[in-house]
Design a protein around this motif. Structure first.
Motif, PDB file in Angstrom:
ATOM      1  N   GLY A 201     -23.021  66.527 -26.124  1.00  0.00           N
ATOM      2  CA  GLY A 201     -24.401  66.124 -25.885  1.00  0.00           C
ATOM      3  C   GLY A 201     -25.493  67.097 -26.263  1.00  0.00           C
ATOM      4  N   LYS A 202     -25.153  68.220 -26.894  1.00  0.00           N
ATOM      5  CA  LYS A 202     -26.194  69.204 -27.215  1.00  0.00           C
ATOM      6  C   LYS A 202     -27.239  68.619 -28.159  1.00  0.00           C
ATOM      7  CE  LYS A 202     -23.427  72.350 -28.939  1.00  0.00           C
ATOM      8  NZ  LYS A 202     -22.155  71.611 -28.840  1.00  0.00           N
ATOM      9  N   THR A 203     -26.783  68.054 -29.259  1.00  0.00           N
ATOM     10  CA  THR A 203     -27.715  67.558 -30.274  1.00  0.00           C
ATOM     11  C   THR A 203     -28.538  66.379 -29.761  1.00  0.00           C
ATOM     12  OG1 THR A 203     -26.212  68.300 -32.016  1.00  0.00           O
ATOM     13  CG2 THR A 203     -27.915  66.724 -32.635  1.00  0.00           C
ATOM     14  N   SER A 204     -27.941  65.517 -28.944  1.00  0.00           N
ATOM     15  CA  SER A 204     -28.682  64.376 -28.400  1.00  0.00           C
ATOM     16  C   SER A 204     -29.818  64.849 -27.506  1.00  0.00           C
ATOM     17  CB  SER A 204     -27.740  63.465 -27.615  1.00  0.00           C
ATOM     18  OG  SER A 204     -28.422  62.306 -27.176  1.00  0.00           O
ATOM     19  N   ALA A 205     -29.572  65.930 -26.749  1.00  0.00           N
ATOM     20  CA  ALA A 205     -30.633  66.478 -25.900  1.00  0.00           C
ATOM     21  C   ALA A 205     -31.793  67.002 -26.736  1.00  0.00           C
ATOM     22  CB  ALA A 205     -30.066  67.595 -25.017  1.00  0.00           C
ATOM     23  N   VAL A 206     -31.472  67.642 -27.867  1.00  0.00           N
ATOM     24  CA  VAL A 206     -32.526  68.142 -28.757  1.00  0.00           C
ATOM     25  C   VAL A 206     -33.239  66.983 -29.441  1.00  0.00           C
ATOM     26  CG1 VAL A 206     -32.998  69.554 -30.778  1.00  0.00           C
ATOM     27  CG2 VAL A 206     -31.347  70.338 -29.092  1.00  0.00           C
ATOM     28  N   ASN A 207     -32.489  65.952 -29.811  1.00  0.00           N
ATOM     29  CA  ASN A 207     -33.103  64.779 -30.433  1.00  0.00           C
ATOM     30  C   ASN A 207     -34.141  64.148 -29.507  1.00  0.00           C
ATOM     31  OD1 ASN A 207     -31.694  65.008 -32.780  1.00  0.00           O
ATOM     32  ND2 ASN A 207     -30.232  63.369 -32.355  1.00  0.00           N
ATOM     33  N   ARG A 208     -33.840  64.135 -28.216  1.00  0.00           N
ATOM     34  CA  ARG A 208     -34.822  63.563 -27.288  1.00  0.00           C
ATOM     35  C   ARG A 208     -36.097  64.399 -27.301  1.00  0.00           C
ATOM     36  NH1 ARG A 208     -34.833  62.250 -20.730  1.00  0.00           N
ATOM     37  NH2 ARG A 208     -36.953  61.445 -20.802  1.00  0.00           N
ATOM     38  N   LEU A 209     -35.944  65.718 -27.299  1.00  0.00           N
ATOM     39  CA  LEU A 209     -37.130  66.572 -27.327  1.00  0.00           C
ATOM     40  C   LEU A 209     -37.977  66.276 -28.563  1.00  0.00           C
ATOM     41  CD1 LEU A 209     -37.425  70.317 -26.498  1.00  0.00           C
ATOM     42  CD2 LEU A 209     -38.206  69.520 -28.715  1.00  0.00           C
ATOM     43  N   ILE A 210     -37.334  66.189 -29.718  1.00  0.00           N
ATOM     44  CA  ILE A 210     -38.082  65.929 -30.957  1.00  0.00           C
ATOM     45  C   ILE A 210     -38.745  64.555 -30.901  1.00  0.00           C
ATOM     46  CG2 ILE A 210     -37.911  65.648 -33.456  1.00  0.00           C
ATOM     47  CD1 ILE A 210     -35.623  67.658 -33.446  1.00  0.00           C
ATOM     48  N   CYS A 211     -37.988  63.531 -30.475  1.00  0.00           N
ATOM     49  CA  CYS A 211     -38.536  62.175 -30.438  1.00  0.00           C
ATOM     50  C   CYS A 211     -39.701  62.051 -29.459  1.00  0.00           C
ATOM     51  CB  CYS A 211     -37.437  61.176 -30.072  1.00  0.00           C
ATOM     52  SG  CYS A 211     -36.219  60.897 -31.373  1.00  0.00           S
ATOM     53  N   ASP A 212     -39.625  62.768 -28.330  1.00  0.00           N
ATOM     54  CA  ASP A 212     -40.697  62.687 -27.334  1.00  0.00           C
ATOM     55  C   ASP A 212     -41.937  63.459 -27.765  1.00  0.00           C
ATOM     56  OD1 ASP A 212     -39.171  61.090 -25.738  1.00  0.00           O
ATOM     57  OD2 ASP A 212     -38.661  62.624 -24.266  1.00  0.00           O
ATOM     58  N   TRP A 213     -41.748  64.562 -28.485  1.00  0.00           N
ATOM     59  CA  TRP A 213     -42.880  65.391 -28.895  1.00  0.00           C
ATOM     60  C   TRP A 213     -43.423  65.029 -30.270  1.00  0.00           C
ATOM     61  CZ3 TRP A 213     -41.643  71.193 -27.353  1.00  0.00           C
ATOM     62  CH2 TRP A 213     -41.433  71.257 -25.964  1.00  0.00           C
ATOM     63  N   ALA A 214     -42.647  64.341 -31.087  1.00  0.00           N
ATOM     64  CA  ALA A 214     -43.053  64.053 -32.467  1.00  0.00           C
ATOM     65  C   ALA A 214     -44.369  63.289 -32.577  1.00  0.00           C
ATOM     66  CB  ALA A 214     -41.948  63.283 -33.190  1.00  0.00           C
ATOM     67  N   PRO A 215     -44.709  62.374 -31.659  1.00  0.00           N
ATOM     68  CA  PRO A 215     -45.986  61.664 -31.790  1.00  0.00           C
ATOM     69  C   PRO A 215     -47.217  62.557 -31.626  1.00  0.00           C
ATOM     70  CG  PRO A 215     -44.462  60.408 -30.425  1.00  0.00           C
ATOM     71  CD  PRO A 215     -43.864  61.758 -30.610  1.00  0.00           C
TER      72      PRO A 215
END
Length: 464
Positions: A201-215
């Motif tokens: 789950g490491k990469t999925s946790a980082v993906n959430r950070l990017i997806c939430d902050w990207a906007p």
């Protein structure tokens, strides 16, 4: 007679009003119950049972106090009768949710936080809960959290909203073992380390950070992914258009990009006070022209590996790896006040994977499942030995994929967190919606100052 009829009318009206209010309350309750999910309905029924049985249960678990002093009204009406002592129990407010109930209870003399914490195991048994936690709430109140099902073994998903985050640099990680949301503020944080076995789950946790902050146009991302050679491969392929830079497993390319980031760090240091009027990036916060720079180094051991050998190629790789470590050390030690946040991800954060002079300046550390106790200590510090129930070594079962451990914020110990899964299609959607916000922070600074990064950096003494 008229007065009697008038009084009877008032009483009758009050009764009908009371019945109407009860009927309205019943309708609201029934509608709420019918609209709830099956798990929420179970919690609603449990909340009702807790309220009805509380006066009987509280004395049985030591959460009551005997008041021998009669009230003023009782003293006036009792005459010569001996008044029986009253048994007082804390008042409760019970709110059900998907995982269980949140109970706010008032304290009484000799029935406070310690007494509630001591009674927590008995409450868990009586309420048929997986676990019960008691924490201080408002003055004179405690917060009791009881969960019916274990949130750690309940898989969750996250659908990014596509809206800019309400608070800058706040990382929403997921739910803790009591089903409560966990967020980590990353402002004023130079670096984060993340460890764990592959596929947990490491990469999925980082993906959430990017997806939430990207906007947000005030945040810009770049990624070093040591698992792949090209941007269209691996875990970040769907996000690449929202990255101002991407580097694969080529040590020379990584070295070049890290040098550019350090050059940008020095250029910001030379110009931040003049342009923004502050010495610390966070005193003014990120803007579109001066964004927060989030650098993600995945499979970090690829870039820091200690190469052994005497041939020319091995010596060249060893020199690149050593310099990469020095450059990342520069970003983590000197970048915090200049708007640099570095996330370093690897399987084990032992000294051979992440040099200790980098790891030890990163105040936030997370660990997914680990194979050995030494790996857990490297990721979370020696204190994890004192909290065996939270040790990531216990998370190797498939049911705990996506569960991480980190230091509890604001209290001793560690907290286990269920991080949600972010589907690839959501990452691709967010990237498509926000790709136009991608800007290179180096180019933004050159445009602001009218000078190149090298020229700006030269304005600083070498020590900077």
């Amino acid at each position: 007679m008229n007065r009697t009829n008038e009084a009877f009318g008032w009483v009758s009206g009050a009764v009908w009003l009371g019945l109407l209010m009860i009927a309205l309350w019943a309708v609201v309750w029934v509608v709420r119950y019918l609209r709830a999910t099956p798990m929420e309905r179970r919690s609603i029924r449990l909340a009702v049972r807790i309220r009805w049985g509380w006066k009987r249960l509280a004395p049985l678990v030591g959460l009551s106090v005997t008041d021998k002093m009669p009230t003023v009204m009782a003293s006036l009406t009792s005459g010569d009768k001996v008044m029986k002592p009253r048994v007082l129990v804390p008042t409760l407010k019970v709110v059900p949710d998907e995982f269980g109930v949140i109970v706010r209870a008032s304290c009484l003399p000799q029935v406070g936080l310690k007494e509630f914490q001591k009674a927590a195991p008995y409450l868990a048994d009586a309420w048929r809960m997986t676990r019960v936690s008691v924490l201080p709430d408002k003055p004179g109140q405690v917060l009791i959290r009881g969960v019916r099902v274990d949130p750690l073994t309940t898989s969750t998903t996250h659908t990014p909203t596509g809206q800019p985050p309400q608070k800058v640099a706040l990382w929403d990680l997921g739910l803790d073992e009591f089903g409560m949301p966990v967020s980590v503020p990353l402002s004023e944080v130079p670096g984060v380390t993340m460890a764990g076995l592959p596929g947990f789950g490491k990469t999925s946790a980082v993906n959430r950070l990017i997806c939430d902050w990207a906007p947000s146009p005030t945040v810009q991302f770049n990624v070093f992914d040591g698992k792949v050679s090209h941007a269209y491969e691996g875990d970040y392929a769907d996000l690449v258009e929202r990255l101002f830079a991407f580097v694969g497993d080529d040590l020379e390319a990584a070295n070049k990009e890290l040098k550019r980031l350090v050059e940008l760090r020095r250029a910001r240091s030379a110009s931040q006070k003049q342009i923004r009027g502050v010495k610390n990036f966070w005193h003014a916060g990120p803007t579109e022209d001066w964004p927060l720079i989030v650098t993600i180094i995945d499979e970090a051991h690829t870039y820091f590996r200690d190469y052994k050998g005497s041939d020319q190629q091995t010596k060249r790789l060893a020199a690149l790896a050593a310099e990469n470590a020095r450059l990342v050390e520069d970003l983590t030690k000197k970048g915090r006040a200049l708007g640099f946040l570095t996330l370093i991800i690897t399987q084990k954060t032992t000294g051979d994977a992440i040099p200790t002079f980098i790891r030890d300046v990163c105040p936030v550390g997370l660990s997914f499942a680990q194979k050995t106790a030494d790996a857990a200590v490297a990721a979370l510090g020696d204190d994890i030995r004192q909290w065996p129930e939270a040790n990531p070594v216990t998370l190797q079962d498939a049911a705990y994929v996506g569960v991480a451990v980190m230091n509890a914020q604001g209290r001793p110990g560690f907290v286990r967190i269920r991080t949600p899964f972010v589907a690839d299609e959501h990452a691709a959607r967010i990237t498509a919606e926000t790709a136009h916000l991608t800007r290179d922070p180096g180019q933004l600074l050159e445009r602001l100052t009218g000078q190149g990064l090298v020229d700006l950096a030269k304005a600083l003494p070498e020590a900077a």
